[in-house]
Design a protein around this motif. Structure first.
Motif, PDB file in Angstrom:
ATOM      1  N   ILE A  32      13.645  -2.887  -2.845  1.00 17.69           N
ATOM      2  CA  ILE A  32      13.201  -3.803  -1.793  1.00 17.69           C
ATOM      3  C   ILE A  32      13.658  -5.236  -2.061  1.00 17.69           C
ATOM      4  O   ILE A  32      14.091  -5.951  -1.147  1.00 17.69           O
ATOM      5  N   TYR A  54       7.159  -7.835   3.810  1.00 22.12           N
ATOM      6  CA  TYR A  54       7.246  -6.386   3.583  1.00 22.12           C
ATOM      7  C   TYR A  54       6.026  -5.883   2.816  1.00 22.12           C
ATOM      8  O   TYR A  54       5.438  -4.848   3.176  1.00 22.12           O
ATOM      9  N   ASN A  55       5.641  -6.601   1.760  1.00 25.56           N
ATOM     10  CA  ASN A  55       4.488  -6.173   0.961  1.00 25.56           C
ATOM     11  C   ASN A  55       3.211  -6.167   1.788  1.00 25.56           C
ATOM     12  O   ASN A  55       2.353  -5.281   1.628  1.00 25.56           O
ATOM     13  N   LYS A  58       3.432  -3.106   4.049  1.00 26.66           N
ATOM     14  CA  LYS A  58       3.242  -1.897   3.257  1.00 26.66           C
ATOM     15  C   LYS A  58       1.764  -1.680   2.942  1.00 26.66           C
ATOM     16  O   LYS A  58       1.248  -0.557   3.033  1.00 26.66           O
ATOM     17  N   ALA A  61       0.079  -0.587   6.075  1.00 24.59           N
ATOM     18  CA  ALA A  61       0.490   0.787   6.390  1.00 24.59           C
ATOM     19  C   ALA A  61      -0.275   1.795   5.547  1.00 24.59           C
ATOM     20  O   ALA A  61      -0.684   2.860   6.042  1.00 24.59           O
ATOM     21  N   LYS A  62      -0.490   1.483   4.261  1.00 24.45           N
ATOM     22  CA  LYS A  62      -1.242   2.382   3.383  1.00 24.45           C
ATOM     23  C   LYS A  62      -2.694   2.499   3.837  1.00 24.45           C
ATOM     24  O   LYS A  62      -3.272   3.584   3.809  1.00 24.45           O
ATOM     25  N   PHE A  73       6.752   3.850   9.413  1.00 22.15           N
ATOM     26  CA  PHE A  73       7.096   2.839   8.419  1.00 22.15           C
ATOM     27  C   PHE A  73       8.424   3.218   7.791  1.00 22.15           C
ATOM     28  O   PHE A  73       8.623   4.361   7.376  1.00 22.15           O
ATOM     29  N   GLY A  74       9.334   2.275   7.730  1.00 20.89           N
ATOM     30  CA  GLY A  74      10.649   2.594   7.192  1.00 20.89           C
ATOM     31  C   GLY A  74      11.428   3.476   8.147  1.00 20.89           C
ATOM     32  O   GLY A  74      11.459   3.243   9.357  1.00 20.89           O
TER      33      GLY A  74
END
Length: 253
Positions: A32, A54-55, A58, A61-62, A73-74
């Motif tokens: 990343i 991004y973090n 992420k 998203a989790k 995601f991604g």
């Protein structure tokens, strides 16, 4: 239009002598931080700002994923599932029999993009050692889980470790997190035959790993190749459950 390059290697999973698989020749390994640095060249944001965003994404998203939402995601749409048997109308989740799985499905737009990639075959890789299956002795898991300190049995072709003094031969675990390489000590090798091997899995942190083999073994037991040939087993092997969730098919990178 994009293109990738690969080499053909004999497919030892079939009986046809003219059957081959294509091994992609990878140009780089990008994490990343690398991607953020590359993207920042043509962005109004700095690489650190992109990485921070991004973090944050992420982490969110989790949270959504772990609350049983399907999350795009991604390159994939991700969701949770549960495997293992549930016997009887009042059956409950049993960690000894059941696991929470991560299921990832490529986005439709990505599937369309893949059709626009051309593949250039640059030649044939001869004499590569090929691992076809591995079994974790502790759990009985095939091509999936591994247990540090336990045994790993494997089958393949030219998988006996032989080599001249000073040559880098052996079995290696390569972490998908940071590309750290852990070699299996020679003293941990329990069986070392052309078609079968067995060794004690070294201490590995929780996560996912590729198993690689390097050997000077050839088709003739009396002849060594001039240089070691190294090849990667295409299945991700996982220590612990967090890196699991994929099915038992080879990982496509």
């Amino acid at each position: 239009m994009r293109s990738i390059t690969g080499k053909l290697t004999p497919n030892k999973l079939t009986e046809r002598e003219d059957d081959s698989t294509c091994n992609v020749i990878y140009q780089a390994n990008r994490n990343i931080k690398d991607l953020c640095q590359l993207a920042a060249v043509n962005s109004k944001f700095t690489s650190s700002e992109l990485e921070s965003a991004y973090n944050d994404l992420k982490a969110q998203a989790k949270i959504e994923l772990f609350n049983a939402s399907t999350v795009e995601f991604g390159f994939t749409t991700n969701s949770l599932g549960v495997d293992g048997p549930f016997i009887g109308p009042d059956a409950q989740f049993d960690p000894a029999k059941n696991n929470v799985l991560l299921r990832s499905v490529p986005l439709v737009e990505l599937k369309k993009d893949l059709k626009n990639i051309t593949v250039i075959i640059s030649g044939t890789s001869e004499g590569l050692p090929v691992i076809t299956v591995v079994t974790d002795v502790t759990t009985g898991s095939e091509n999936k889980l591994i247990t540090p300190g336990g045994g790993l049995n494997g089958k393949g072709n030219r998988v006996n470790i032989v080599g001249e003094e000073g040559k880098e031969v052996g079995f290696y675990f390569v972490s998908t997190a940071d590309e750290t390489v852990t070699k299996v000590p020679t003293t941990s090798l329990l069986r070392n035959d052309p078609s079968y091997f067995s060794f004690i899995i070294p201490p590995l942190a929780k996560g996912s790993y590729y198993l690689e083999i390097a050997t000077q073994a050839s088709g003739n037991t009396k002849i060594l190749l001039n240089e070691p040939r190294r090849n990667r087993f295409p299945y991700l092997l996982t220590v612990g459950q967090d890196g699991g969730g994929e099915d038992d098919r080879p990982v496509i990178e």
